[in-house]
Design an enzyme around this catalytic site. Structure first.
Site, PDB file in Angstrom:
ATOM      1  N   CYS A   1      45.238  55.849 -16.254  1.00 37.83           N
ATOM      2  CA  CYS A   1      45.773  54.721 -16.987  1.00 37.83           C
ATOM      3  C   CYS A   1      46.982  55.162 -17.810  1.00 37.83           C
ATOM      4  O   CYS A   1      47.765  54.349 -18.244  1.00 37.83           O
ATOM      5  CB  CYS A   1      44.716  54.118 -17.891  1.00 37.83           C
ATOM      6  SG  CYS A   1      43.103  54.150 -17.143  1.00 37.83           S
TER       7      CYS A   1
ATOM      8  N   SER B   1      36.056  45.434 -18.378  1.00 32.78           N
ATOM      9  CA  SER B   1      36.932  44.502 -17.653  1.00 32.78           C
ATOM     10  C   SER B   1      36.611  44.404 -16.175  1.00 32.78           C
ATOM     11  O   SER B   1      35.988  45.288 -15.593  1.00 32.78           O
ATOM     12  CB  SER B   1      38.408  44.847 -17.877  1.00 32.78           C
ATOM     13  OG  SER B   1      38.638  46.222 -17.886  1.00 32.78           O
ATOM     14  N   ALA B   2      37.107  43.306 -15.597  1.00 33.00           N
ATOM     15  CA  ALA B   2      36.755  42.962 -14.214  1.00 33.00           C
ATOM     16  C   ALA B   2      37.388  43.885 -13.181  1.00 33.00           C
ATOM     17  O   ALA B   2      36.788  44.169 -12.141  1.00 33.00           O
ATOM     18  CB  ALA B   2      37.185  41.520 -13.937  1.00 33.00           C
TER      19      ALA B   2
ATOM     20  N   THR C   1      41.302  46.695 -23.103  1.00 33.28           N
ATOM     21  CA  THR C   1      42.203  47.015 -24.215  1.00 33.28           C
ATOM     22  C   THR C   1      42.168  45.920 -25.274  1.00 33.28           C
ATOM     23  O   THR C   1      42.035  46.191 -26.473  1.00 33.28           O
ATOM     24  CB  THR C   1      43.650  47.196 -23.687  1.00 33.28           C
ATOM     25  OG1 THR C   1      43.646  48.223 -22.694  1.00 33.28           O
ATOM     26  CG2 THR C   1      44.612  47.562 -24.804  1.00 33.28           C
TER      27      THR C   1
ATOM     28  N   GLN D   1      34.334  52.172 -17.763  1.00 37.47           N
ATOM     29  CA  GLN D   1      33.993  53.002 -16.604  1.00 37.47           C
ATOM     30  C   GLN D   1      32.509  52.969 -16.248  1.00 37.47           C
ATOM     31  O   GLN D   1      32.127  53.496 -15.205  1.00 37.47           O
ATOM     32  CB  GLN D   1      34.404  54.459 -16.864  1.00 37.47           C
ATOM     33  CG  GLN D   1      35.897  54.670 -16.957  1.00 37.47           C
ATOM     34  CD  GLN D   1      36.629  54.479 -15.639  1.00 37.47           C
ATOM     35  OE1 GLN D   1      36.054  54.550 -14.557  1.00 37.47           O
ATOM     36  NE2 GLN D   1      37.920  54.210 -15.723  1.00 37.47           N
TER      37      GLN D   1
HETATM   38  N1  PLP Z   1      39.032  52.256 -21.403  1.00 43.48           N
HETATM   39  C1  PLP Z   1      38.756  53.013 -20.325  1.00 43.48           C
HETATM   40  C2  PLP Z   1      37.669  54.038 -20.394  1.00 43.48           C
HETATM   41  C3  PLP Z   1      39.468  52.829 -19.139  1.00 43.48           C
HETATM   42  O1  PLP Z   1      39.194  53.565 -18.079  1.00 43.48           O
HETATM   43  C4  PLP Z   1      40.473  51.854 -19.105  1.00 43.48           C
HETATM   44  C5  PLP Z   1      41.234  51.721 -17.861  1.00 43.48           C
HETATM   45  O2  PLP Z   1      42.302  51.462 -17.670  1.00 43.48           O
HETATM   46  C6  PLP Z   1      40.717  51.084 -20.263  1.00 43.48           C
HETATM   47  C7  PLP Z   1      39.970  51.324 -21.386  1.00 43.48           C
HETATM   48  C8  PLP Z   1      41.742  50.000 -20.288  1.00 43.48           C
HETATM   49  O3  PLP Z   1      41.268  48.923 -19.537  1.00 43.48           O
HETATM   50  P1  PLP Z   1      42.154  47.624 -19.276  1.00 43.48           P
HETATM   51  O4  PLP Z   1      43.140  48.020 -18.245  1.00 43.48           O
HETATM   52  O5  PLP Z   1      41.202  46.587 -18.777  1.00 43.48           O
HETATM   53  O6  PLP Z   1      42.764  47.259 -20.553  1.00 43.48           O
END
Ligand code: PLP
Length: 385
Positions: free
Chosen positions: A328, A201-202, A74, A181
């Site tokens: 999410c 992200s990790a 994000t 993903q």
């Molecule tokens: N984009 C996608 C495609 C996701 O699946 C997610 C998952 O939560 C995010 C963005 C957000 O990721 P993060 O939780 O690392 O901010």
């Protein structure tokens, strides 16, 4: 206590023991600040961050100097989009994105529209694919940025990122992909795919939560971005704040492990995914698959059972950790905008679930759910009679 099988790996993943072992020293005795290099503590932290940066870059075929560490996908997306726009001197700015992006993209676009940025939201086809031709047809003279996710978090559909990257390269338009993903699940080579910015992200790849990265093509050469967090000037000034050393070390290790295992896991999870889909299809009348049957990440199944609403499903399957919303954003309880964009109607959406398989699932668990889901659904159907 009842054992619950974790099948929500598109939402987040369990930390890999190898990753945790790598992180522990940086939470205990090696607690230096990587910016304080006048002593050993700081220098060892700084060296550990260097190694992790190399490992993260290596997984996506980037250069060491092209990675900015952040807190999440994000944040990486926010930095890329807002940073590019703020850096631009153009009077009119147009962005192309899709209706099925994660809210991390959609809500940034919505926010920027308030300041006069024009955004085109492309529709996918019924399997979730965005056509490169559609991208081409919607380009305008003032298109600055194209934002298209590599794989969708709900339906797993993989986008033709290579073709879109080539098109953007040809037209000299910046290209950002949300790869939360896809990194670690399918090969993602930023050079081959002509990607300018990539966010990931990790915690989606068996690393810790709260650590992300933004890949920026030739970060040093061109001044592409305007920082969004100002302060002490860490990450070459693009993202200030003391680095999350343990998280970053874990992220690096998670990438290294993924690089080692990606092909084995791809094959294993693809077989499991297809076995589950085929069995549920054969054993449960009224089953339908959401998303593309083949062009989908190996660990995602989004499937619906006509007449079996999410609440009935949750009540019956308390032994399975499965997502019934968009993972999410399932807190919102609104019908999924992704399923709606691929043409599913409300009753189909409320009967759809997402199964996200992962590294720590076993063959026995897969066999168990292939039997357990049809049995449970028969039980629900009997009760409904
Ligand atoms: N984009 C996608 C495609 C996701 O699946 C997610 C998952 O939560 C995010 C963005 C957000 O990721 P993060 O939780 O690392 O901010």
């Amino acid at each position: 206590m009842q054992r619950i099988i974790y099948l929500d790996n598109n939402s987040t993943t369990k930390i890999d023991p190898e990753v945790l072992d790598a992180m522990m020293p940086y939470l205990k005795e090696k607690y230096g600040n990587p910016s304080s290099t006048s002593h050993t503590f700081g220098r060892e932290a700084s060296a550990a961050v260097d190694i992790a940066r190399e490992q993260v870059a290596d997984l996506i075929n980037a250069e060491f100097s092209e990675i900015i560490f952040t807190s999440s996908t994000t944040e990486s997306i926010n930095l890329a989009i807002k940073g590019v726009i703020e850096n631009s001197e153009r009077e009119k700015i147009h962005i192309i994105t899709t209706k099925i992006e994660h809210k991390a993209v959609l809500n940034v676009c919505k926010y920027l529209e308030k300041f006069g940025v024009e955004v085109t939201y492309l529709s996918p086809d019924s399997s979730g694919i965005i056509s490169p031709l559609n991208v081409r047809e919607n380009l305008k003279p003032d298109t600055l940025l194209v934002i298209i996710m590599s794989a969708n978090n709900e339906i797993g559909t993989i986008q033709p990122i290579g073709e879109i990257g080539e098109l953007c390269e040809e037209k000299n338009i910046l290209f950002l992909t949300d790869a939360a993903q896809s990194v670690g699940k399918i090969p993602m080579d930023v050079k081959q795919l002509n990607i300018d910015f990539m966010a990931f992200s990790a915690h989606k790849i068996y690393g810790p939560k709260g650590t992300g990265a933004l890949y920026v093509r030739k970060l040093g050469d061109k001044n592409l971005l305007y920082p969004q967090i100002h302060g002490g000037g860490q990450e070459k000034g693009f993202r200030s704040g003391t680095l999350n050393v343990a998280g970053i070390v874990g992220f690096g290790k998670a990438c290294e492990v993924c690089k080692r295992k990606i092909f084995d896991e791809f094959n294993k999870h693809t077989v499991w995914r297809d076995r589950i889909i085929q069995n549920l299809n054969a054993k449960i009348e009224g089953t339908f698959l959401n998303g593309h049957p083949v062009k989908r990440i190996p660990n995602n199944i989004n499937i619906g059972f006509k007449g079996i609403s999410n609440s009935l499903f949750i009540n019956e399957f308390s032994d399975l950790a499965i997502s019934t919303g968009s993972a999410c954003s399932s807190e919102t309880l609104e019908p999924s905008y992704v399923l709606s964009a691929i043409g599913r109607i409300k009753t189909e959406i409320s009967c759809s679930i997402r199964i996200g398989i992962g590294r720590f699932n076993t063959e026995e668990e897969i066999e168990y759910i292939i039997k357990r889901i049809p049995d449970g659904i028969n039980k629900i159907k009997e009760k409904l009679l």
